[in-house]
Motif scaffolding. Structure first.
Motif, mmCIF file in Angstrom:
data_model
loop_
_atom_site.group_PDB
_atom_site.id
_atom_site.type_symbol
_atom_site.label_atom_id
_atom_site.label_comp_id
_atom_site.label_asym_id
_atom_site.label_seq_id
_atom_site.Cartn_x
_atom_site.Cartn_y
_atom_site.Cartn_z
ATOM 1 N N ALA A 140 0.847 -1.207 0.000
ATOM 2 C CA ALA A 140 0.000 0.000 0.000
ATOM 3 C C ALA A 140 0.879 1.252 0.000
ATOM 4 C CB ALA A 140 -0.913 -0.006 1.212
ATOM 5 N N SER A 141 1.983 1.189 0.746
ATOM 6 C CA SER A 141 2.882 2.332 0.817
ATOM 7 C C SER A 141 3.528 2.611 -0.547
ATOM 8 C CB SER A 141 3.930 2.049 1.897
ATOM 9 O OG SER A 141 5.131 2.634 1.594
ATOM 10 N N ASN A 142 3.858 1.527 -1.272
ATOM 11 C CA ASN A 142 4.404 1.710 -2.627
ATOM 12 C C ASN A 142 3.388 2.347 -3.559
ATOM 13 O OD1 ASN A 142 6.971 0.760 -2.149
ATOM 14 N ND2 ASN A 142 6.431 -1.355 -2.544
ATOM 15 N N LEU A 143 2.120 2.043 -3.304
ATOM 16 C CA LEU A 143 1.048 2.619 -4.126
ATOM 17 C C LEU A 143 0.946 4.132 -3.927
ATOM 18 C CD1 LEU A 143 -2.209 0.480 -4.047
ATOM 19 C CD2 LEU A 143 -0.880 1.204 -6.017
ATOM 20 N N LEU A 144 1.275 4.572 -2.694
ATOM 21 C CA LEU A 144 1.112 5.996 -2.377
ATOM 22 C C LEU A 144 1.868 6.881 -3.369
ATOM 23 C CD1 LEU A 144 1.328 5.954 1.522
ATOM 24 C CD2 LEU A 144 -0.689 6.350 0.109
ATOM 25 N N GLY A 145 3.078 6.434 -3.756
ATOM 26 C CA GLY A 145 3.871 7.207 -4.707
ATOM 27 C C GLY A 145 3.111 7.433 -6.011
ATOM 28 N N PHE A 146 2.448 6.367 -6.473
ATOM 29 C CA PHE A 146 1.719 6.482 -7.738
ATOM 30 C C PHE A 146 0.457 7.333 -7.575
ATOM 31 C CE2 PHE A 146 4.205 2.592 -8.061
ATOM 32 C CZ PHE A 146 4.956 2.918 -9.177
ATOM 33 N N ILE A 147 -0.155 7.239 -6.397
ATOM 34 C CA ILE A 147 -1.329 8.088 -6.132
ATOM 35 C C ILE A 147 -0.886 9.556 -6.157
ATOM 36 C CG2 ILE A 147 -3.033 8.735 -4.358
ATOM 37 C CD1 ILE A 147 -3.100 5.708 -3.620
ATOM 38 N N ILE A 148 0.285 9.819 -5.584
ATOM 39 C CA ILE A 148 0.818 11.195 -5.609
ATOM 40 C C ILE A 148 0.977 11.663 -7.057
ATOM 41 C CG2 ILE A 148 2.903 12.582 -5.164
ATOM 42 C CD1 ILE A 148 3.270 11.020 -2.558
ATOM 43 N N ILE A 149 1.567 10.796 -7.909
ATOM 44 C CA ILE A 149 1.764 11.164 -9.315
ATOM 45 C C ILE A 149 0.435 11.517 -9.978
ATOM 46 C CG2 ILE A 149 2.232 10.206 -11.607
ATOM 47 C CD1 ILE A 149 4.640 8.998 -10.712
ATOM 48 N N ILE A 150 -0.578 10.674 -9.755
ATOM 49 C CA ILE A 150 -1.888 10.913 -10.385
ATOM 50 C C ILE A 150 -2.454 12.261 -9.921
ATOM 51 C CG2 ILE A 150 -4.287 10.080 -10.533
ATOM 52 C CD1 ILE A 150 -3.074 7.210 -10.262
ATOM 53 N N LEU A 151 -2.378 12.508 -8.605
ATOM 54 C CA LEU A 151 -2.931 13.760 -8.065
ATOM 55 C C LEU A 151 -2.180 14.971 -8.616
ATOM 56 C CD1 LEU A 151 -3.584 12.750 -4.338
ATOM 57 C CD2 LEU A 151 -5.257 13.027 -6.180
ATOM 58 N N VAL A 152 -0.838 14.860 -8.674
ATOM 59 C CA VAL A 152 -0.033 15.979 -9.192
ATOM 60 C C VAL A 152 -0.388 16.249 -10.657
ATOM 61 C CG1 VAL A 152 2.312 16.697 -9.819
ATOM 62 C CG2 VAL A 152 1.881 15.728 -7.569
ATOM 63 N N LEU A 153 -0.455 15.160 -11.436
ATOM 64 C CA LEU A 153 -0.753 15.339 -12.859
ATOM 65 C C LEU A 153 -2.157 15.911 -13.078
ATOM 66 C CD1 LEU A 153 0.915 12.158 -14.397
ATOM 67 C CD2 LEU A 153 1.741 14.517 -14.503
ATOM 68 N N LEU A 154 -3.072 15.574 -12.178
ATOM 69 C CA LEU A 154 -4.438 16.077 -12.315
ATOM 70 C C LEU A 154 -4.553 17.542 -11.909
ATOM 71 C CD1 LEU A 154 -6.723 13.182 -10.988
ATOM 72 C CD2 LEU A 154 -6.749 14.173 -13.278
ATOM 73 N N PHE A 155 -3.929 17.894 -10.770
ATOM 74 C CA PHE A 155 -4.170 19.224 -10.201
ATOM 75 C C PHE A 155 -3.027 20.215 -10.387
ATOM 76 C CE2 PHE A 155 -6.868 16.274 -7.799
ATOM 77 C CZ PHE A 155 -8.108 16.809 -8.137
ATOM 78 N N LYS A 156 -1.786 19.723 -10.552
ATOM 79 C CA LYS A 156 -0.670 20.642 -10.780
ATOM 80 C C LYS A 156 0.366 19.939 -11.668
ATOM 81 C CE LYS A 156 1.873 24.303 -8.392
ATOM 82 N NZ LYS A 156 2.815 24.452 -9.471
ATOM 83 N N PRO A 157 0.055 19.815 -12.948
ATOM 84 C CA PRO A 157 0.889 19.012 -13.853
ATOM 85 C C PRO A 157 2.352 19.466 -13.887
ATOM 86 C CG PRO A 157 -1.122 19.698 -14.943
ATOM 87 C CD PRO A 157 -1.087 20.423 -13.641
ATOM 88 N N SER A 158 2.623 20.709 -13.579
ATOM 89 C CA SER A 158 4.007 21.171 -13.625
ATOM 90 C C SER A 158 4.780 20.775 -12.360
ATOM 91 C CB SER A 158 4.043 22.692 -13.797
ATOM 92 O OG SER A 158 3.366 23.295 -12.716
ATOM 93 N N GLY A 159 4.118 20.154 -11.388
ATOM 94 C CA GLY A 159 4.790 19.769 -10.146
ATOM 95 C C GLY A 159 4.905 20.944 -9.196
ATOM 96 N N LEU A 160 5.497 20.696 -8.018
ATOM 97 C CA LEU A 160 5.541 21.733 -6.987
ATOM 98 C C LEU A 160 6.371 22.948 -7.402
ATOM 99 C CD1 LEU A 160 6.041 19.460 -3.829
ATOM 100 C CD2 LEU A 160 3.936 20.555 -4.591
ATOM 101 N N PHE A 161 7.504 22.693 -8.066
ATOM 102 C CA PHE A 161 8.398 23.813 -8.392
ATOM 103 C C PHE A 161 8.717 23.908 -9.891
ATOM 104 C CE2 PHE A 161 9.214 22.520 -4.030
ATOM 105 C CZ PHE A 161 9.137 23.734 -3.357
#
Lengths: 286, 321
Positions: free
Chosen positions: A262-283
């Motif tokens: 489940a913890s390994n999945l979190l990384g991919f969930i982060i990617i999906i959320l970033v690509l959906l809401f802030k595709p350019s990433g944090l910086f």
């Protein structure tokens, strides 16, 4: 919750994050000026580990010297690879990506044929443990964290304060304008690619005594590095640092509260959320 | 310390219920499929599996072959790498069944927890943590921190392959674990010491290392191990021995059934007693797995002492006591 446990989990996350960052920094550096997503970056990490194994176990060379030698050897290898395989496709995302995939498989298979499938261990350089307020941390992990911080700060200084760093930033900003100002694009790209590979090799050397070495070890850090640079923003060094710390901490706490899968999945969930809401990433830049 | 009897083994033979067998017609060749991890973290298991199966096949062929009624068949081992993944296993099985037309496959089993957990409970232990990880994991600190928080007295790392298992023991030692260390599929003390270091490896109890040359070895084990050593320069271990036995079991069952028909051979297998390297063997495991297809035979438990493998006891499954 037990404070010692929380401290232990935080330290675990920090260690994980630091290694991820050093691998990701090279990857994002290469992307920032060449627009190349280098799938063979994990193999540079693996080659670093391999150099560490041969030099440490077969030739008994001091470890700090091995670190420098591995960075030079893999860095030069990176420069050769850039010249023959990536330069013809500079700026072309898809062909360069396919070349890097092929290169990754080639390096892995050649290593497999020469090295074999067995896991090889590298003797620890800093044996023993440190008890920090009840949380345990091995000295070799502490050494890795410190070395990684040194690498991150050195790279920051190189990019921000040196002439070559200025040229790298100029190319990342606008390649044509940089060329018009007299920046030698080929030479800087070559140097940056070599530097990125050397950083991956350094991570491989540092981690070799903690884990083990085999032809497949590059896959996982590469995957994590991709998650980090998408989270932090493609091409952003600050993003790679922040992204690495976030991923390391999330995975460490994720394992505590959930499970490893489940913890390994979190990384991919982060990617999906970033690509959906802030595709350019944090910086990253838009 | 209570010893846990490993009454089941990680290996099984899967019978493929093919209706036709064109390969056999006239050629008198019995193709025997083998799929196992031959690359990646568990590669040593697969490669050793292949060596063990080939040794027994060679012995059978040199002695004339497998007798099926009036016919005699020579065994041909066809091996594929399954990459230690479900998809790799499916691809290998498809190739063996549809391209190579094999009727019998030797492979490596898993799902040990189905047996380990109830056994531990039946012996009066409380299971305080049960954790899984993805293959290829190298940093076990987060996972082990979670387990250590439960303050276990004993840890069994069950089916972890060699390299990953070595790292787990190393990192457990770093996290301060000094309790009883069990490794159901532990099979190579020397490799463990190399990865985990001498201190972390000390007193790790393993059930797959076997003792094919030592005090608990049977005469058959010693003889086979001598041959194996002449061929490969190292003694037999549990993995090579299990593959050797698997081919031998098949030969015995086919000879007894006087047929290559998979249903007949399977039915014969379920009822018969086998000769194995370790002594008498039977099929069992119905209570745990719902099907009586696990080979049960004696195993030698070893422990790492002073950096070296030391035999502790030879244990027989309850079914053949």
């Amino acid at each position: 919750m037990d404070m010692t446990l929380l401290l232990q989990v935080t330290l675990n996350g920090l260690m994980l994050g630091m290694i991820y960052i050093v691998v990701a920094l090279g990857l994002t550096l290469i992307f920032s000026i060449m627009n190349v997503i280098n799938f063979a970056h994990g193999e540079m990490y693996m080659l670093g580990g391999l150099v560490a194994y041969y030099f440490s176990e077969q030739l008994q060379i001091p470890y700090m010297l091995i670190l420098v030698l591995a960075m030079i050897l893999v860095g030069v290898f990176g420069i050769v690879v850039e010249k023959f395989f990536f330069r013809p496709f500079r700026g072309e995302l898809l062909p360069a990506l396919i070349v890097s995939l092929g290169l990754s498989m080639t390096i892995q298979t050649l290593t497999l044929l020469n090295f074999g499938t067995e896991d090889q261990s590298v003797s620890t350089v800093f044996p023993g443990m440190i008890n920090f307020l009840g949380a345990l941390f091995s000295k070799e992990r502490l050494a890795i964290v410190i070395t990684c911080i040194v690498f991150i700060l050195s790279l920051y200084l190189l990019i921000q304060r040196s002439k070559i760093g200025c040229a790298i930033r100029a190319i990342a900003e606008d390649r044509e304008a940089a060329a018009l100002q007299g920046v030698n694009i080929d030479r800087i790209c070559s140097f940056t690619f070599g530097l990125g590979c050397a950083l991956a090799a350094a991570a491989g050397v540092l981690i070799a005594p903690v884990f083990y070495v085999n032809p497949y070890i590059g896959g996982l850090p590469l995957l994590k590095a991709f998650i980090i640079i998408i989270l932090g923003g493609m091409g952003s060094l600050l993003g790679a640092v922040v992204g690495g710390l976030i991923l390391g901490t999330v995975e460490s706490f994720g394992t505590l509260f959930l499970s490893v899968p489940a913890s390994n999945l979190l990384g991919f969930i982060i990617i999906i959320l970033v690509l959906l809401f802030k595709p350019s990433g944090l910086f990253g830049h838009e | 310390m209570k010893r846990r009897v490993t009454v089941f083994l990680g290996f099984f033979m899967t019978m493929v219920f093919a209706l036709s067998s064109p390969v056999f017609a006239g050629e008198k060749v019995l193709p025997l499929g083998l799929h196992a991890p031959m690359s990646g973290p568990a590669a040593s298991w697969g490669l050793n599996l292949m060596r063990g199966a080939e040794l027994r096949a060679e012995e059978i062929n040199n002695a004339g072959g497998v007798k099926v009624g009036a016919d005699i068949y020579k065994i041909k081992i066809i091996g594929y790498d399954n990459n230690y993944t479900a998809s790799g296993g499916t691809t290998a099985a498809n190739k063996l069944v549809y391209e190579d037309k094999v009727k019998y496959i030797v492979s490596i089993g898993k799902d040990e927890m189905k047996q380990t957990k109830p056994t531990a409970k039946s012996l009066g232990y409380e299971v305080v943590a049960e954790e899984y990880y993805n293959r290829g994991t190298t940093d076990f600190f987060p996972l082990l921190t979670k387990i250590m928080a439960e303050k276990p007295d004993m840890i069994d790392i069950d089916a972890a392959p060699m390299g990953e298992g070595g790292l787990i023991w190393k990192q457990l030692y770093e996290l301060g674990f000094r309790g009883v260390k069990l490794w159901l599929t532990g099979s190579n003390a020397a490799a463990l010491v190399k990865i985990a270091g001498k201190e972390a490896s000390e007193e790790v109890v393993m059930s797959l290392e076997g003792d094919y040359d030592g005090v608990y070895a049977t005469a058959t084990q010693k003889k086979a191990s001598k041959k194996f050593r002449e061929k490969h320069g190292e003694p037999m271990n549990f993995i090579t021995g299990a593959a050797y036995d698997a081919v031998w079991f098949l030969e015995q069952a086919i000879t007894k059934a006087k047929s290559l028909d998979t249903t007949k051979v399977r039915n014969t297998m379920e009822k018969m007693k086998f000769k194995s390297l370790a002594g008498e063997a039977v099929m069992g495991g119905e209570k745990t797995y719902g099907i009586k297809h696990q080979f049960l035979y004696p195993v030698v438990i070893t422990a790492v002492k002073d950096g070296k493998s030391t035999p502790v006891a030879r244990l027989k499954p309850l079914e053949i006591q």
